[in-house]
Design a protein around this motif. Structure first.
Motif, PDB file in Angstrom:
ATOM      1  N   THR A  27       0.824  -1.216   0.000  1.00 54.62           N
ATOM      2  CA  THR A  27       0.000   0.000   0.000  1.00 54.62           C
ATOM      3  C   THR A  27       0.859   1.267   0.000  1.00 54.62           C
ATOM      4  O   THR A  27       0.402   2.316  -0.440  1.00 54.62           O
ATOM      5  CB  THR A  27      -0.999   0.023   1.172  1.00 54.62           C
ATOM      6  OG1 THR A  27      -0.296  -0.167   2.405  1.00 54.62           O
ATOM      7  CG2 THR A  27      -2.053  -1.064   0.998  1.00 54.62           C
ATOM      8  N   LEU A  28       2.093   1.157   0.465  1.00 56.84           N
ATOM      9  CA  LEU A  28       3.015   2.295   0.349  1.00 56.84           C
ATOM     10  C   LEU A  28       3.246   2.609  -1.122  1.00 56.84           C
ATOM     11  O   LEU A  28       3.211   3.771  -1.531  1.00 56.84           O
ATOM     12  CB  LEU A  28       4.340   1.966   1.043  1.00 56.84           C
ATOM     13  CG  LEU A  28       5.393   3.060   1.062  1.00 56.84           C
ATOM     14  CD1 LEU A  28       4.908   4.259   1.868  1.00 56.84           C
ATOM     15  CD2 LEU A  28       6.686   2.514   1.650  1.00 56.84           C
ATOM     16  N   LYS A  29       3.446   1.574  -1.928  1.00 53.23           N
ATOM     17  CA  LYS A  29       3.598   1.778  -3.371  1.00 53.23           C
ATOM     18  C   LYS A  29       2.311   2.342  -3.969  1.00 53.23           C
ATOM     19  O   LYS A  29       2.346   3.282  -4.761  1.00 53.23           O
ATOM     20  CB  LYS A  29       3.967   0.470  -4.061  1.00 53.23           C
ATOM     21  CG  LYS A  29       4.110   0.603  -5.575  1.00 53.23           C
ATOM     22  CD  LYS A  29       4.553  -0.689  -6.195  1.00 53.23           C
ATOM     23  CE  LYS A  29       4.665  -0.619  -7.702  1.00 53.23           C
ATOM     24  NZ  LYS A  29       5.663   0.315  -8.206  1.00 53.23           N
ATOM     25  N   THR A  40      -2.773   5.453   1.522  1.00 54.01           N
ATOM     26  CA  THR A  40      -1.947   6.078   2.562  1.00 54.01           C
ATOM     27  C   THR A  40      -2.431   5.678   3.946  1.00 54.01           C
ATOM     28  O   THR A  40      -1.636   5.298   4.813  1.00 54.01           O
ATOM     29  CB  THR A  40      -1.954   7.611   2.409  1.00 54.01           C
ATOM     30  OG1 THR A  40      -1.358   7.947   1.156  1.00 54.01           O
ATOM     31  CG2 THR A  40      -1.204   8.289   3.536  1.00 54.01           C
ATOM     32  N   VAL A  41      -3.740   5.735   4.166  1.00 53.74           N
ATOM     33  CA  VAL A  41      -4.311   5.370   5.465  1.00 53.74           C
ATOM     34  C   VAL A  41      -4.022   3.900   5.781  1.00 53.74           C
ATOM     35  O   VAL A  41      -3.603   3.560   6.895  1.00 53.74           O
ATOM     36  CB  VAL A  41      -5.832   5.653   5.502  1.00 53.74           C
ATOM     37  CG1 VAL A  41      -6.491   5.015   6.710  1.00 53.74           C
ATOM     38  CG2 VAL A  41      -6.091   7.147   5.473  1.00 53.74           C
ATOM     39  N   VAL A  42      -4.213   3.033   4.807  1.00 48.85           N
ATOM     40  CA  VAL A  42      -3.963   1.607   5.020  1.00 48.85           C
ATOM     41  C   VAL A  42      -2.474   1.366   5.272  1.00 48.85           C
ATOM     42  O   VAL A  42      -2.097   0.601   6.165  1.00 48.85           O
ATOM     43  CB  VAL A  42      -4.468   0.768   3.830  1.00 48.85           C
ATOM     44  CG1 VAL A  42      -4.059  -0.698   3.973  1.00 48.85           C
ATOM     45  CG2 VAL A  42      -5.982   0.891   3.699  1.00 48.85           C
ATOM     46  N   SER A  43      -1.620   2.036   4.534  1.00 45.42           N
ATOM     47  CA  SER A  43      -0.180   1.860   4.696  1.00 45.42           C
ATOM     48  C   SER A  43       0.289   2.276   6.086  1.00 45.42           C
ATOM     49  O   SER A  43       0.969   1.512   6.782  1.00 45.42           O
ATOM     50  CB  SER A  43       0.564   2.662   3.627  1.00 45.42           C
ATOM     51  OG  SER A  43       1.946   2.467   3.735  1.00 45.42           O
ATOM     52  N   VAL A  44      -0.076   3.464   6.499  1.00 49.81           N
ATOM     53  CA  VAL A  44       0.351   3.964   7.811  1.00 49.81           C
ATOM     54  C   VAL A  44      -0.248   3.114   8.929  1.00 49.81           C
ATOM     55  O   VAL A  44       0.444   2.739   9.884  1.00 49.81           O
ATOM     56  CB  VAL A  44      -0.013   5.454   7.971  1.00 49.81           C
ATOM     57  CG1 VAL A  44       0.222   5.939   9.386  1.00 49.81           C
ATOM     58  CG2 VAL A  44       0.778   6.304   6.974  1.00 49.81           C
ATOM     59  N   SER A  45      -1.519   2.763   8.797  1.00 47.97           N
ATOM     60  CA  SER A  45      -2.183   1.954   9.824  1.00 47.97           C
ATOM     61  C   SER A  45      -1.556   0.572   9.946  1.00 47.97           C
ATOM     62  O   SER A  45      -1.307   0.079  11.055  1.00 47.97           O
ATOM     63  CB  SER A  45      -3.670   1.794   9.518  1.00 47.97           C
ATOM     64  OG  SER A  45      -4.301   3.045   9.487  1.00 47.97           O
TER      65      SER A  45
END
Length: 114
Positions: A27-29, A40-45
């Protein structure tokens, strides 16, 4: 509050945390340098949850082994997703190297707590 009582439970949590590392990387990609809100929300979470879960296991597991398994799962899993989903090269050399990472993880697991 999640309590890690046994070594087996701790390893299950490390596995979940390793999967979250793959989710974080993918998800960062997909976040396109944090310009797309949902990835972004999924990546950070997933990154925060992964690190938090990993921290819980360190009360029970040796840090060197647990971290190596966690990081190796993230690296090997992300590389595999990259090849399958993002059509990154899947050369024999890459596959052999990923296999070596996986074999290292299995070897550490078989050694047990030192």
């Amino acid at each position: 509050m999640l309590v890690v009582g046994t070594t087996n439970m701790a390893w299950v949590i490390v596995l979940v945390s390793g999967v979250l590392e793959v989710v974080f990387s993918v998800t960062l990609k997909l976040s396109d340098s944090f310009t797309r809100p949902w990835p972004t929300v999924v990546s950070v979470s997933s990154a925060i949850l992964s690190v938090w879960l990993m921290s819980l296991t360190l009360k029970v597991l040796p840090i060197g082994t647990a971290y190596a398994v966690w990081a190796g799962m993230g690296a090997a899993g992300t590389a595999m997703v990259g090849m399958v989903v993002f059509h990154e090269p899947a050369s024999w050399a890459r596959l052999v190297c990923i296999s070596l990472v996986v074999l290292g993880i299995v070897g550490l697991q078989l050694q047990g707590a030192d």
